[in-house]
Design a protein around this motif. Structure first.
Motif, short mmCIF file in Angstrom:
data_model
loop_
_atom_site.label_atom_id
_atom_site.label_comp_id
_atom_site.label_asym_id
_atom_site.label_seq_id
_atom_site.Cartn_x
_atom_site.Cartn_y
_atom_site.Cartn_z
N ILE A 22 0.84 -1.20 0.00
CA ILE A 22 0.00 0.00 0.00
C ILE A 22 0.88 1.25 0.00
O ILE A 22 0.64 2.20 -0.74
N ARG A 23 1.92 1.23 0.81
CA ARG A 23 2.81 2.39 0.87
C ARG A 23 3.60 2.57 -0.41
O ARG A 23 3.99 3.68 -0.77
N GLU A 24 3.87 1.47 -1.10
CA GLU A 24 4.52 1.58 -2.42
C GLU A 24 3.67 2.42 -3.35
O GLU A 24 4.19 3.07 -4.25
N CYS A 25 2.37 2.38 -3.12
CA CYS A 25 1.45 3.17 -3.94
C CYS A 25 1.30 4.59 -3.40
O CYS A 25 0.40 5.33 -3.83
N GLN A 26 2.16 4.96 -2.43
CA GLN A 26 2.16 6.29 -1.80
C GLN A 26 0.84 6.60 -1.09
O GLN A 26 0.36 7.73 -1.09
N VAL A 27 0.30 5.56 -0.48
CA VAL A 27 -0.91 5.70 0.33
C VAL A 27 -0.55 5.22 1.74
O VAL A 27 0.08 4.18 1.90
N TYR A 28 -0.97 5.95 2.77
CA TYR A 28 -0.62 5.60 4.14
C TYR A 28 -1.45 4.41 4.62
O TYR A 28 -2.68 4.41 4.50
N SER A 29 -0.78 3.40 5.16
CA SER A 29 -1.45 2.22 5.68
C SER A 29 -1.12 2.05 7.16
O SER A 29 -0.06 2.46 7.63
N LYS A 30 -2.04 1.44 7.87
CA LYS A 30 -1.84 1.16 9.28
C LYS A 30 -2.45 -0.20 9.60
O LYS A 30 -3.54 -0.50 9.14
N ILE A 31 -1.71 -1.01 10.37
CA ILE A 31 -2.18 -2.34 10.71
C ILE A 31 -2.91 -2.31 12.06
O ILE A 31 -2.43 -1.72 13.02
N TYR A 32 -4.06 -2.94 12.08
CA TYR A 32 -4.87 -3.02 13.29
C TYR A 32 -5.12 -4.48 13.66
O TYR A 32 -5.19 -5.34 12.77
N HIS A 33 -5.29 -4.74 14.95
CA HIS A 33 -5.71 -6.07 15.39
C HIS A 33 -7.07 -6.36 14.79
O HIS A 33 -7.91 -5.47 14.62
N TRP A 195 1.54 9.95 0.37
CA TRP A 195 2.38 9.52 1.49
C TRP A 195 3.81 9.37 1.00
O TRP A 195 4.09 8.57 0.10
N THR A 196 4.76 10.13 1.57
CA THR A 196 6.14 10.12 1.11
C THR A 196 7.11 9.89 2.27
O THR A 196 6.73 9.94 3.44
#
Length: 512
Positions: A22-33, A195-196
């Motif tokens: 996802i970040r490779e696509c310059q979009v911010y990702s976050k992992i959740y339980h 996202w950079t």
């Protein structure tokens, strides 16, 4: 703060790879339980959800399930492998155990491109890893792609913006996998690609300053990419409040201590204290052969050395570490996460209760290639930024079996030859990692006119971008031959050299 794509972690060893893509696509990702309440996701501005894969069956007792309210958030959802099975289970479809587990390469046929497969070929090579499969679609869904063993390898409910795929687009084995993910992010979720690396640095610096305040931080500097970038990031945020400690644990590569001292004390003007604890580490490792026990001994001893170092450094409130995402995911146990344990990492899992230092890990959400980008943006030299990964436990997990000074010397000398030849040939910076492994196996050989009975050195050379998946590097035969010839001729005690041609998965990059 950028828009957030939430990845719900249901225990897949590839969850962090999804986040990385996802970040490779310059979009911010976050992992959740996986059990994160829908209300929290909404409050944090999540604009799309991805359900990860996982090792369990949706019908199994205690299987990880999401908060049902996530389906009422009104945001797009993409289910991957176990994730698509969850969607089927929750939304009125049926999931059954497959007659045969699908693992490895397969072929996908796109029947209806829709938004998920827009702009992609009709036939794609994909990577499967599942034992269950969707056998009846939930109401409102249509099939968009099929594979040899599944009529529902791709499904969608375009009205509700729900999508599912039975394969893994996040691994490099899947053709155009990142394009599938990008189609979901941009084409379905409408995410802005903003996202950079600079965004991460600015955010991390602010976070460090807020967390640390006027306190002091002590950081273990190994000279590797992770600890160097962590040090640079902390130094940018808090300057002289940072003190780095370099621990010589007796498990270093040839000349490593001298190189680190020269580089950081003379060139970067960072406060670096060198502690020689090699005798302590080797004494405690004597006779230990089990890999996990080695790692735990090294980890405990490492922390103890830091405790003693505090007296010389002065008061500090935080311990900085260069922990990365792959370290974290491979160290997670079944007890607090549905993922299966692979191996522990010496710098993961917190600090003992007796230790008064609080932990600060500024790189914990990054993969190695992201760390390199951050290092370059912070002005670190190429030889630091692009240095190959080196495990925290050092050569302790590259000497198979019990560890002795003699075996370490053999391994150091062999590895020095490998690194020299990789550098001179230009391949050092073309591969992800290249190193030697000492095998506690002796084989018969001939040196001159005499019979020998010497040890075996294995060459491990791999290509990767994130350490979560890797393939063995196909180097020129004459280069491999030269390396082998030099090691057997120049390193006393080595009679044979072998080449490791295993990929990850199923093997890990390191042998222990």
């Amino acid at each position: 703060m950028p828009q957030v794509i939430a990845v719900l972690d249901f225990g897949s060893q590839l969850t962090q790879v999804i986040a990385r893509r996802i970040r490779e696509c310059q979009v911010y990702s976050k992992i959740y339980h996986y059990s994160t309440p829908a209300a929290q996701l909404k409050a944090e501005g999540v604009i799309g959800l991805i359900f990860s894969g996982g090792p369990q069956s949706v019908y199994a007792k205690g299987a990880p399930h999401p908060d049902p309210a996530v389906f009422e958030l009104g945001v797009p959802i993409l289910g991957i492998c176990y994730g698509v099975q969850l969607m089927g289970h929750f939304l009125g479809g049926e999931v059954e155990k497959s007659k045969a587990r699908e693992y490895g390469h397969g072929e996908l046929t796109v029947r209806k491109p829709g938004k998920l497969f827009a702009g992609l070929p009709r036939k794609l090579r994909i990577w499967n890893s599942h034992g269950d499969k969707l056998t009846r679609l939930p109401p409102g869904f249509v099939a968009t792609a099929t594979s040899d063993n599944s009529p529902f390898s791709g499904i969608e409910d375009a009205k509700r913006r729900y999508y599912g795929i039975q394969f893994h687009p996040e691994v490099f084995h899947t053709e155009r996998g990142v394009d599938i993910i990008r189609n979901f992010l941009v084409g379905v979720c409408g995410a802005q690609q903003d996202w950079t690396t600079r965004d991460f640095i600015d955010h991390a610096v602010d976070e460090i300053r807020t967390k640390v305040g006027s306190s002091r931080v002590i950081l273990g500097l190994s000279g590797g990419v992770d600890s160097s970038v962590a040090a640079a990031l902390l130094h940018k945020a808090i300057g002289r409040q940072l003190t780095c400690v370099f621990v010589d644990n007796g498990l270093l590569r040839k000349g490593e201590r001298e190189q680190v001292e020269s580089l950081y004390q003379r060139n970067f003007r960072v406060d670096v204290r060198v502690v020689d604890a090699s005798r302590t580490f080797l004494r405690r490792l004597k006779g230990i052969t089990e890999p996990e026990q080695k790692r735990k001994i090294i980890g405990r001893t490492f922390v103890e050395v830091f405790e003693k170092s505090l007296k010389a450094v002065g008061h500090a409130d935080f311990l900085g570490q260069g922990t990365l995402y792959p370290d974290v995911i491979e160290s997670v146990s079944i007890g607090n996460n549905p993922a299966s344990l692979i191996k522990t990492h010496h710098n993961v899992g917190g600090l003992p209760a007796r230790m008064k230092l609080k932990l600060i890990e500024p790189l914990r959400e990054l993969f190695k290639d992201e760390v390199r980008a951050v290092g370059a943006a912070l002005g670190l030299p190429r030889e630091v930024v692009w240095r190959q990964p080196f495990p925290g436990p050092g050569l302790g997990v590259r000497v198979m079996g019990d560890i002795t000074g003699a075996k370490l010397d053999i391994l150091r000398n062999a590895d020095a030859i490998l690194q020299e030849e990789m550098m001179s040939s230009g391949y050092y910076y073309k591969v992800w990692q290249s190193f030697c492994v000492f095998l506690p196996v002796q084989t018969v050989g001939v040196f001159g006119d005499e019979r020998t009975y010497d040890y075996v050195i294995a060459l491990r050379i791999v290509e990767s971008t994130d350490a979560m998946t890797a393939d063995w590097a196909k180097l020129p035969h004459d280069l491999i031959q030269k390396i082998s010839s030099r090691i057997t001729n120049e390193v006393r005690g080595v009679g044979r050299v072998v080449l490791d041609v295993s990929s990850k998965p199923p093997a890990t990059i390191e042998w222990e």
